[in-house]
Design a protein around this motif. Structure first.
Motif, mmCIF file in Angstrom:
data_model
loop_
_atom_site.group_PDB
_atom_site.id
_atom_site.type_symbol
_atom_site.label_atom_id
_atom_site.label_comp_id
_atom_site.label_asym_id
_atom_site.label_seq_id
_atom_site.Cartn_x
_atom_site.Cartn_y
_atom_site.Cartn_z
ATOM 1 N N GLY A 169 33.063 52.325 37.990
ATOM 2 C CA GLY A 169 32.426 51.534 39.039
ATOM 3 C C GLY A 169 31.581 50.405 38.485
ATOM 4 N N GLU A 170 30.876 50.678 37.392
ATOM 5 C CA GLU A 170 30.042 49.654 36.770
ATOM 6 C C GLU A 170 30.890 48.524 36.199
ATOM 7 O OE1 GLU A 170 26.447 52.629 35.259
ATOM 8 O OE2 GLU A 170 28.119 52.133 33.922
ATOM 9 N N ILE A 171 32.021 48.899 35.595
ATOM 10 C CA ILE A 171 32.914 47.878 35.041
ATOM 11 C C ILE A 171 33.493 47.019 36.156
ATOM 12 C CG2 ILE A 171 35.076 47.509 33.785
ATOM 13 C CD1 ILE A 171 34.470 50.097 32.241
ATOM 14 N N ALA A 172 33.889 47.669 37.255
ATOM 15 C CA ALA A 172 34.449 46.925 38.388
ATOM 16 C C ALA A 172 33.437 45.922 38.930
ATOM 17 C CB ALA A 172 34.872 47.905 39.486
ATOM 18 N N GLU A 173 32.194 46.356 39.067
ATOM 19 C CA GLU A 173 31.154 45.460 39.582
ATOM 20 C C GLU A 173 30.910 44.303 38.620
ATOM 21 O OE1 GLU A 173 26.448 45.707 40.960
ATOM 22 O OE2 GLU A 173 27.610 47.538 40.583
ATOM 23 N N ARG A 174 30.902 44.594 37.348
ATOM 24 C CA ARG A 174 30.635 43.560 36.343
ATOM 25 C C ARG A 174 31.754 42.525 36.294
ATOM 26 N NH1 ARG A 174 28.151 44.563 30.420
ATOM 27 N NH2 ARG A 174 28.601 42.545 29.485
ATOM 28 N N LEU A 175 33.008 42.985 36.444
ATOM 29 C CA LEU A 175 34.153 42.076 36.344
ATOM 30 C C LEU A 175 34.592 41.534 37.704
ATOM 31 C CD1 LEU A 175 36.328 43.986 33.694
ATOM 32 C CD2 LEU A 175 34.629 42.184 33.319
ATOM 33 N N VAL A 176 33.898 41.955 38.745
ATOM 34 C CA VAL A 176 34.194 41.522 40.115
ATOM 35 C C VAL A 176 35.644 41.862 40.476
ATOM 36 C CG1 VAL A 176 33.852 39.672 41.800
ATOM 37 C CG2 VAL A 176 32.640 39.582 39.626
ATOM 38 N N THR A 181 41.562 48.568 40.255
ATOM 39 C CA THR A 181 42.079 47.600 39.279
ATOM 40 C C THR A 181 41.665 47.991 37.864
ATOM 41 O OG1 THR A 181 42.055 45.802 40.890
ATOM 42 C CG2 THR A 181 42.037 45.180 38.571
ATOM 43 N N VAL A 182 40.420 48.436 37.718
ATOM 44 C CA VAL A 182 39.948 48.883 36.402
ATOM 45 C C VAL A 182 40.791 50.054 35.913
ATOM 46 C CG1 VAL A 182 38.021 49.911 35.142
ATOM 47 C CG2 VAL A 182 37.607 48.066 36.778
#
Length: 214
Positions: A169-176, A181-182
């Motif tokens: 979830g943190e990666i998704a938020e960071r990469l928009v 998708t992540v």
């Protein structure tokens, strides 16, 4: 008259430890015994042991202990529950000079003599097993090296964020992007690296730099 070479024996199983000590040939001296690998290098320096006989299931990090012992100039003979286990290949790569099956203790004197003479103490069957294991590892290394070359920038970026401890979830938020998708990028990277999990993917890319495509 020359002093008999000293042998230090270590095994996590107390009964087997006693059997190993009793099976030593008369031309060597038992200079110590242990249930854990902790402190083995210090014990070798203190006793002057020429060889350490250590069980592959001894308490502690046996592979790291073998490296330290070999670096100090000590020879190591491993007693293994299953000599064909890949763990034994790791111990030999760490510097152990031989492997003996725990159900073949009658061969301990012969193996010890070989180690003291600077020879490899391995049965013919075990040599074949270990060669197969080395070939398997080399094929896997080559396959992964080729796969790393086709990681995309985004796949490599996500794996790096995972390595740093970020969650999906943190990666998704960071990469928009969406969490789905992540996860898709992680799955794609895992397929290319011929592994099944994200942890295995991280280990695979740790083995060398990746050339990435856009």
């Amino acid at each position: 008259m020359p002093t008999a070479p000293g042998v230090l024996v270590a095994h996590g199983d107390g009964v087997l430890l006693a059997r190993l000590c009793a099976a030593l040939p008369p031309e060597v001296r038992l200079v110590g015994r242990a249930r854990s690998v902790a402190g083995l290098p210090l014990a070798v320096r203190r006793t002057g042991a020429a060889v350490v006989v250590v069980g592959d299931r001894t308490l502690g990090d046996v592979t790291a202990a073998v490296r330290l012992l070999v670096d100090d100039g000590c020879r190591v003979l491993v007693v293994a529950d299953r000599p064909e286990d890949p763990r034994c290949a790791d111990l030999l790569l760490a510097g152990a000079q031989g492997v003996l099956a725990r159900d073949a203790l009658t061969a301990l004197p012969q193996h010890l003599r070989a180690v003291l003479d600077g020879e490899a103490a391995l049965s013919r069957h075990l040599v074949t097993v270990l060669l197969d294991e080395y070939r398997r590892r080399e094929r896997a290394r080559t396959d992964r090296a080729g796969a790393r070359a086709v990681l995309t920038n985004r796949e490599a970026e996500i794996l790096e964020l995972l390595r740093r401890g970020h969650r999906t979830g943190e990666i998704a938020e960071r990469l928009v992007v969406t969490p789905a998708t992540v996860r898709s990028h992680i799955a794609s990277a895992a397929r290319k690296l011929h592994v099944r999990t994200r942890q295995e993917a991280l280990l695979a890319v740790d083995r060398g730099p990746a050339d990435r495509v856009g």
